[in-house]
Motif scaffolding. Structure first.
Motif, PDB file in Angstrom:
ATOM      1  N   ASN A 261      54.295  37.353  60.455  1.00 12.43           N
ATOM      2  CA  ASN A 261      53.660  37.840  61.674  1.00 12.43           C
ATOM      3  C   ASN A 261      54.220  39.212  62.052  1.00 12.43           C
ATOM      4  OD1 ASN A 261      53.466  38.081  64.772  1.00 12.43           O
ATOM      5  ND2 ASN A 261      52.069  36.383  64.308  1.00 12.43           N
ATOM      6  N   LEU A 262      55.524  39.370  61.953  1.00 15.69           N
ATOM      7  CA  LEU A 262      56.171  40.650  62.262  1.00 15.69           C
ATOM      8  C   LEU A 262      55.692  41.750  61.311  1.00 15.69           C
ATOM      9  CD1 LEU A 262      58.302  42.182  63.947  1.00 15.69           C
ATOM     10  CD2 LEU A 262      59.986  41.489  62.213  1.00 15.69           C
ATOM     11  N   VAL A 263      55.634  41.456  60.026  1.00 12.05           N
ATOM     12  CA  VAL A 263      55.160  42.427  59.042  1.00 12.05           C
ATOM     13  C   VAL A 263      53.716  42.830  59.359  1.00 12.05           C
ATOM     14  CG1 VAL A 263      54.507  42.696  56.608  1.00 12.05           C
ATOM     15  CG2 VAL A 263      56.758  41.786  57.204  1.00 12.05           C
ATOM     16  N   ALA A 264      52.888  41.867  59.708  1.00 14.48           N
ATOM     17  CA  ALA A 264      51.491  42.166  60.038  1.00 14.48           C
ATOM     18  C   ALA A 264      51.412  43.071  61.267  1.00 14.48           C
ATOM     19  CB  ALA A 264      50.718  40.871  60.280  1.00 14.48           C
TER      20      ALA A 264
ATOM     21  N   ASN B  32      55.423  39.422  52.818  1.00 11.19           N
ATOM     22  CA  ASN B  32      56.437  39.768  53.817  1.00 11.19           C
ATOM     23  C   ASN B  32      57.753  40.279  53.232  1.00 11.19           C
ATOM     24  OD1 ASN B  32      57.933  37.504  53.050  1.00 11.19           O
ATOM     25  ND2 ASN B  32      57.281  36.277  54.792  1.00 11.19           N
ATOM     26  N   SER B  33      57.878  40.336  51.939  1.00  8.28           N
ATOM     27  CA  SER B  33      59.026  40.864  51.184  1.00  8.28           C
ATOM     28  C   SER B  33      60.235  39.930  51.127  1.00  8.28           C
ATOM     29  CB  SER B  33      59.443  42.258  51.673  1.00  8.28           C
ATOM     30  OG  SER B  33      60.147  42.228  52.893  1.00  8.28           O
ATOM     31  N   VAL B  34      60.187  38.792  51.750  1.00  9.06           N
ATOM     32  CA  VAL B  34      61.347  37.896  51.748  1.00  9.06           C
ATOM     33  C   VAL B  34      61.653  37.400  50.330  1.00  9.06           C
ATOM     34  CG1 VAL B  34      62.313  35.719  52.583  1.00  9.06           C
ATOM     35  CG2 VAL B  34      61.089  37.231  54.156  1.00  9.06           C
TER      36      VAL B  34
ATOM     37  N   ILE C 298      63.979  47.576  51.087  1.00 10.84           N
ATOM     38  CA  ILE C 298      62.885  46.797  50.502  1.00 10.84           C
ATOM     39  C   ILE C 298      61.863  46.429  51.583  1.00 10.84           C
ATOM     40  CG2 ILE C 298      62.289  44.565  49.447  1.00 10.84           C
ATOM     41  CD1 ILE C 298      65.056  44.788  47.975  1.00 10.84           C
ATOM     42  N   TYR C 299      62.344  45.965  52.724  1.00 17.25           N
ATOM     43  CA  TYR C 299      61.451  45.597  53.825  1.00 17.25           C
ATOM     44  C   TYR C 299      60.636  46.810  54.277  1.00 17.25           C
ATOM     45  CZ  TYR C 299      59.883  43.678  58.293  1.00 17.25           C
ATOM     46  OH  TYR C 299      59.110  43.245  59.344  1.00 17.25           O
TER      47      TYR C 299
ATOM     48  N   ILE D 107      52.119  48.120  52.308  1.00 19.73           N
ATOM     49  CA  ILE D 107      50.993  47.419  52.926  1.00 19.73           C
ATOM     50  C   ILE D 107      50.087  48.406  53.658  1.00 19.73           C
ATOM     51  CG2 ILE D 107      50.330  45.779  54.754  1.00 19.73           C
ATOM     52  CD1 ILE D 107      52.857  44.164  53.949  1.00 19.73           C
ATOM     53  N   VAL D 108      50.690  49.343  54.365  1.00 21.80           N
ATOM     54  CA  VAL D 108      49.914  50.343  55.105  1.00 21.80           C
ATOM     55  C   VAL D 108      49.067  51.169  54.137  1.00 21.80           C
ATOM     56  CG1 VAL D 108      50.111  52.460  56.477  1.00 21.80           C
ATOM     57  CG2 VAL D 108      51.462  50.430  57.088  1.00 21.80           C
TER      58      VAL D 108
END
Length: 183
Positions: free
Chosen positions: A48-51, A93-95, A126-127, A134-135
């Motif tokens: 959700n945060l990544v989005a 989300n890169s996790v 990485i995050y 994504i952008v």
């Protein structure tokens, strides 16, 4: 047999450590995902945060973006200028990539403080690169939708995994105890 084990002791130690750390972190992540199923942040907090952060970055680039919970699957719909372009899923989300990175760094450990700082800096990098990925993927899809397959399956995975590989190379050549122990 004992001679072989002694000869390849550092390789065996690396493999066992890598597998143990990777499995432990993956199990913890699985528990996190299971725990997140009915949370306030759909589908889970990190996704959700990544989005939301991707949306904010896209807005900064002059587009009108929005993210909405996907009604049929655990993901967030990414919409640019009223055009539904992509889903941001748990895999975005890169996790999982960070878990892979951390497992390798711990398996090729260095001094504890250096190892911790490199893991922290590498994870943030990485995050951040994942967000940028994504952008740019979303904006590229907006302008070049016919390039979806090559963007999603070749170019953008190469960016994130290529960067992780470079971080590993820097770690092994500059900070790892295994290199120092074998000199």
């Amino acid at each position: 047999m004992k001679a072989l084990i002694n000869k390849y002791k550092s390789v065996i130690k690396f493999i066992i450590t890598f597998i143990l750390v990777y499995v432990a972190l993956s199990v913890c992540y699985k528990f996190y995902l299971d725990f997140s199923k009915d949370s306030k942040y759909y589908p889970d907090y990190v996704t959700n945060l990544v989005a939301r952060q991707s949306k904010d970055l896209i807005d900064l680039m002059g587009y009108k973006a929005e993210v909405l919970p996907h009604p049929d699957e655990p993901s967030m719909k990414l919409i640019i200028n009223n055009k539904y372009l992509a889903r941001i899923t748990e895999g975005c989300n890169s996790v999982s990539v960070i878990i892979l990175f951390v497992s390798f760094i711990i398996a090729f450990s260095g001094k504890p403080k250096t190892t911790f700082m490199y893991i922290l800096a590498g994870s943030v990098l990485i995050y951040s690169v994942n967000l940028i990925r994504i952008v740019f993927f979303s904006i590229s899809l907006y302008h070049y939708p016919w390039r979806k397959d090559i963007l999603h399956t070749v170019i953008f995975p190469a960016i994130i995994y290529g960067m992780v590989f470079l971080l590993w190379i820097v770690w092994v050549n500059r900070f790892s105890n295994m290199i120092r122990n074998n000199e």
